[in-house]
Write a protein that holds these residues in place. Structure first.
Motif, PDB file in Angstrom:
ATOM      1  N   TYR A 171       0.822  -1.210   0.000  1.00 47.28           N
ATOM      2  CA  TYR A 171       0.000   0.000   0.000  1.00 47.28           C
ATOM      3  C   TYR A 171       0.861   1.268   0.000  1.00 47.28           C
ATOM      4  O   TYR A 171       0.341   2.361   0.202  1.00 47.28           O
ATOM      5  N   LEU A 173     -14.959   5.075   5.226  1.00 49.21           N
ATOM      6  CA  LEU A 173     -15.301   6.244   6.039  1.00 49.21           C
ATOM      7  C   LEU A 173     -16.809   6.402   6.161  1.00 49.21           C
ATOM      8  O   LEU A 173     -17.338   6.675   7.244  1.00 49.21           O
ATOM      9  N   PHE A 229      -8.601   2.137  -4.826  1.00 48.96           N
ATOM     10  CA  PHE A 229      -8.128   2.303  -3.454  1.00 48.96           C
ATOM     11  C   PHE A 229      -8.627   3.610  -2.843  1.00 48.96           C
ATOM     12  O   PHE A 229      -8.886   3.676  -1.638  1.00 48.96           O
ATOM     13  N   ALA A 230      -8.775   4.648  -3.666  1.00 48.58           N
ATOM     14  CA  ALA A 230      -9.356   5.893  -3.171  1.00 48.58           C
ATOM     15  C   ALA A 230     -10.820   5.679  -2.798  1.00 48.58           C
ATOM     16  O   ALA A 230     -11.301   6.191  -1.777  1.00 48.58           O
ATOM     17  N   GLU A 254     -12.097   2.855  -1.829  1.00 46.40           N
ATOM     18  CA  GLU A 254     -12.068   2.070  -0.591  1.00 46.40           C
ATOM     19  C   GLU A 254     -12.050   2.977   0.629  1.00 46.40           C
ATOM     20  O   GLU A 254     -12.804   2.780   1.581  1.00 46.40           O
ATOM     21  N   ASP A 255     -11.167   3.970   0.611  1.00 44.25           N
ATOM     22  CA  ASP A 255     -11.026   4.868   1.758  1.00 44.25           C
ATOM     23  C   ASP A 255     -12.337   5.594   2.051  1.00 44.25           C
ATOM     24  O   ASP A 255     -12.780   5.679   3.206  1.00 44.25           O
TER      25      ASP A 255
END
Length: 270
Positions: free
Chosen positions: A35, A242, A234-235, A237-238
């Motif tokens: 990561y 949240l 991956f963005a 995912e964040d």
């Protein structure tokens, strides 16, 4: 067995000094490493014939090492390693400064890739301080590049420093992108397939790649759009996590019961 929680110090080849440099980037586990995403890519994917090179160009050539010489400059007390590279179309020099160990690494007769800037001297053109990578005959440039990547897993074969989109990572003193790539590629190749916690319907709706494909493509994409799609995953995912956390907090608060507070309404009105 290798997994995302495996400590990097337990992996063969990661000595104490290498581990300490990784620690400076807060990289302690396999997950931390995978990561640690590249922030850009250098495009050395096209392999040129030596005769087609032009001054100022950033390019990759593949050829046989004809000779390697080490000399010292008397004026600045620098070491200079010069190798002659030959392919079917011609010969070109590759020059490095203050890297004397290359004399023992680059051996005449070996096939290698060299990626770097084409510079100009008074006599000819040459490759200035190129990245090098010894390759086997099975990965020569006449082999279709698609065959070097197995789309069914995270396995990656073929070159990792040259003749491809080369990932450039955030670095620290004593730890270069080449060192990070040296570690990332074999780990990706030996890491078992990961279960994707992101629901398939969410991935389809947002056109996001599956987790194993995303991990492979963020580090070693064949095309720049693959890297872009992986980073988008991956963005997402964040943000997705949240939002789930916020929803969990709201549900938790909704179940709370506040104590009743007796209120004198007439007194408040007065």
């Amino acid at each position: 067995m290798l997994d995302l929680q495996t400590s990097l110090v337990s992996i063969p080849g990661v000595g104490p000094r290498f581990a300490q440099r990784l620690k400076q980037l807060n990289i302690l586990t396999v997950r931390d490493l995978l990561y640690h995403f590249p922030f850009r890519y250098e495009d050395f994917s096209q392999v040129y014939q030596i005769s087609d090179l032009e001054p100022g160009q950033h390019a990759t050539v593949q050829g046989v090492i004809e000779s390697v010489e080490l000399r010292r400059t008397w004026r600045k007390h620098m070491t200079v390693v010069e190798a002659k590279i030959q392919d079917d179309s011609g010969v070109i020099r590759a020059v490095w400064f203050n890297q004397p160990y290359l004399k023992n690494v680059l051996r005449p007769g070996h096939l290698a890739n060299f990626s770097g800037k084409v510079a100009v001297s008074e006599e000819d053109i040459y490759l200035s301080h190129p990245t090098y990578e010894l390759v086997s005959q099975s990965y020569a440039k006449n082999i279709p590049r698609e065959s070097a990547l197995d789309s069914s897993s995270t396995s990656i074969r073929g070159p990792k420093h040259t003749a491809r989109l080369v990932p450039i990572y955030p670095e620290t003193r004593g730890l270069t992108s080449k060192g990070i790539r040296f570690l990332v590629q074999p780990i990706l190749s030996h890491l078992p397939l990961q279960d994707d916690w992101l629901p398939p319907e969410v991935r389809r709706q947002n056109r996001l790649p599956e987790i194993n494909t995303a991990l492979r493509n963020v580090h070693f994409p064949q095309r720049i759009d693959q890297a872009t799609e992986a980073k988008q995953r991956f963005a997402f995912e964040d943000l997705f996590l949240l939002q789930l956390w916020n929803l969990k907090q709201k549900l938790k608060l909704a179940k709370e019961k506040a104590p009743a507070v007796k209120t004198d309404i007439p007194e408040l009105k007065n």
